[in-house]
Design a protein around this motif. Sequence first.
Motif, short mmCIF file in Angstrom:
data_model
loop_
_atom_site.label_atom_id
_atom_site.label_comp_id
_atom_site.label_asym_id
_atom_site.label_seq_id
_atom_site.Cartn_x
_atom_site.Cartn_y
_atom_site.Cartn_z
N THR A 174 -20.76 9.16 10.76
CA THR A 174 -19.69 9.24 9.91
C THR A 174 -18.29 8.73 10.91
OG1 THR A 174 -20.01 11.58 10.20
CG2 THR A 174 -17.61 10.72 9.86
N GLU A 175 -17.49 7.68 9.87
CA GLU A 175 -16.66 6.63 9.72
C GLU A 175 -14.98 7.38 9.49
OE1 GLU A 175 -16.06 2.14 9.62
OE2 GLU A 175 -17.97 2.87 10.22
N ARG A 176 -13.74 6.88 10.04
CA ARG A 176 -12.77 6.83 9.27
C ARG A 176 -12.65 5.75 8.55
NH1 ARG A 176 -8.34 10.16 8.84
NH2 ARG A 176 -6.41 9.30 8.98
N VAL A 177 -12.20 6.38 7.02
CA VAL A 177 -12.31 5.18 6.41
C VAL A 177 -10.49 4.92 5.54
CG1 VAL A 177 -11.97 4.16 4.02
CG2 VAL A 177 -14.47 5.03 6.20
N VAL A 178 -9.15 4.20 5.87
CA VAL A 178 -8.33 4.21 5.04
C VAL A 178 -8.38 3.19 3.78
CG1 VAL A 178 -5.82 3.58 5.61
CG2 VAL A 178 -7.21 4.73 7.12
N LEU A 179 -8.23 3.37 2.69
CA LEU A 179 -7.98 2.47 1.53
C LEU A 179 -6.65 2.31 0.81
CD1 LEU A 179 -10.84 3.86 -0.67
CD2 LEU A 179 -10.56 1.64 1.24
N ARG A 180 -6.39 1.13 1.12
CA ARG A 180 -4.92 1.30 -0.16
C ARG A 180 -4.41 0.52 -1.32
NH1 ARG A 180 -2.20 -2.58 3.25
NH2 ARG A 180 -3.47 -4.00 4.01
N PHE A 181 -3.75 0.96 -2.20
CA PHE A 181 -3.72 0.40 -3.73
C PHE A 181 -2.18 0.26 -4.05
CE2 PHE A 181 -7.09 3.74 -2.48
CZ PHE A 181 -8.34 3.14 -4.22
N SER A 182 -1.97 -0.97 -4.07
CA SER A 182 -0.65 -0.83 -4.59
C SER A 182 -0.09 -0.60 -5.67
CB SER A 182 -0.56 -3.46 -5.13
OG SER A 182 -1.48 -2.82 -6.88
N SER A 183 1.15 -0.75 -6.31
CA SER A 183 1.92 -0.16 -7.54
C SER A 183 1.20 -0.18 -8.63
CB SER A 183 3.24 -0.16 -7.42
OG SER A 183 3.50 -1.75 -7.61
N ASN A 184 0.47 -0.80 -8.76
CA ASN A 184 -0.37 -1.39 -9.95
C ASN A 184 -1.67 -0.87 -9.72
OD1 ASN A 184 1.30 -2.79 -10.63
ND2 ASN A 184 0.87 -5.21 -9.78
N ASP A 185 -2.34 0.29 -9.17
CA ASP A 185 -3.53 0.33 -8.75
C ASP A 185 -4.44 -0.14 -8.50
OD1 ASP A 185 -2.20 3.35 -9.39
OD2 ASP A 185 -2.74 3.77 -10.90
N ASN A 186 -4.51 -1.58 -7.51
CA ASN A 186 -5.27 -2.48 -6.97
C ASN A 186 -5.53 -2.46 -5.60
OD1 ASN A 186 -5.23 -3.93 -9.62
ND2 ASN A 186 -2.97 -5.32 -8.75
N PHE A 187 -6.72 -2.45 -5.38
CA PHE A 187 -7.39 -2.16 -4.04
C PHE A 187 -6.83 -2.95 -3.19
CE2 PHE A 187 -11.00 -2.89 -1.37
CZ PHE A 187 -11.10 -1.23 -0.94
N ILE A 188 -6.43 -3.03 -1.86
CA ILE A 188 -5.88 -3.92 -1.62
C ILE A 188 -6.81 -4.30 -0.14
CG2 ILE A 188 -3.63 -4.70 0.61
CD1 ILE A 188 -1.90 -2.45 -1.81
#
Length: 147
Positions: free
Chosen positions: A26-40
């Motif tokens: 198991t691994e901790r994950v952080v995903l971010r998305f811009s105000s345009n819903d683009n993956f960062i």
Amino acid sequence: MACSSIVWAGSLTGTWSGTVSNGRETERVVLRFSSNDNFINNYGELTHVGQVQRSAPPGGGVITNKVLLLNKSRNGLQVVQEVSFEKTSNGYLHQDYARVGHDIKLTPQGLQVQISARNSSYTSDVGSAAGGGNGMVVATGVLRKSR
């Protein structure tokens, strides 16, 4: 009146965190998305197929990230990236390659993610090379919006 599960644009925006598991780890994950819903990712916002990002990490070498697939839908996103790292040291060339896919869907429970990665690593000099593929790893989980 019936409830609807329609997801409106902008609903991915922000930071999502949680854990994913491949059944063994198991691994901790952080995903971010811009105000345009683009993956960062670690190098910036992904906006189109063919986009190339390069960086020079501390310690030398070059990291190249290329977007192979970027498919947005009303309730999710599919992203496939090809990441390479190349560095020379003491006459040897070290190369790491990874193809990383994110299949992301917004559900009533949170952000359902499947992350798949296929890695390979090589070390070579003028006359020889060693290394190879390390197989495919697939991890899944549900993330919660944290910001």
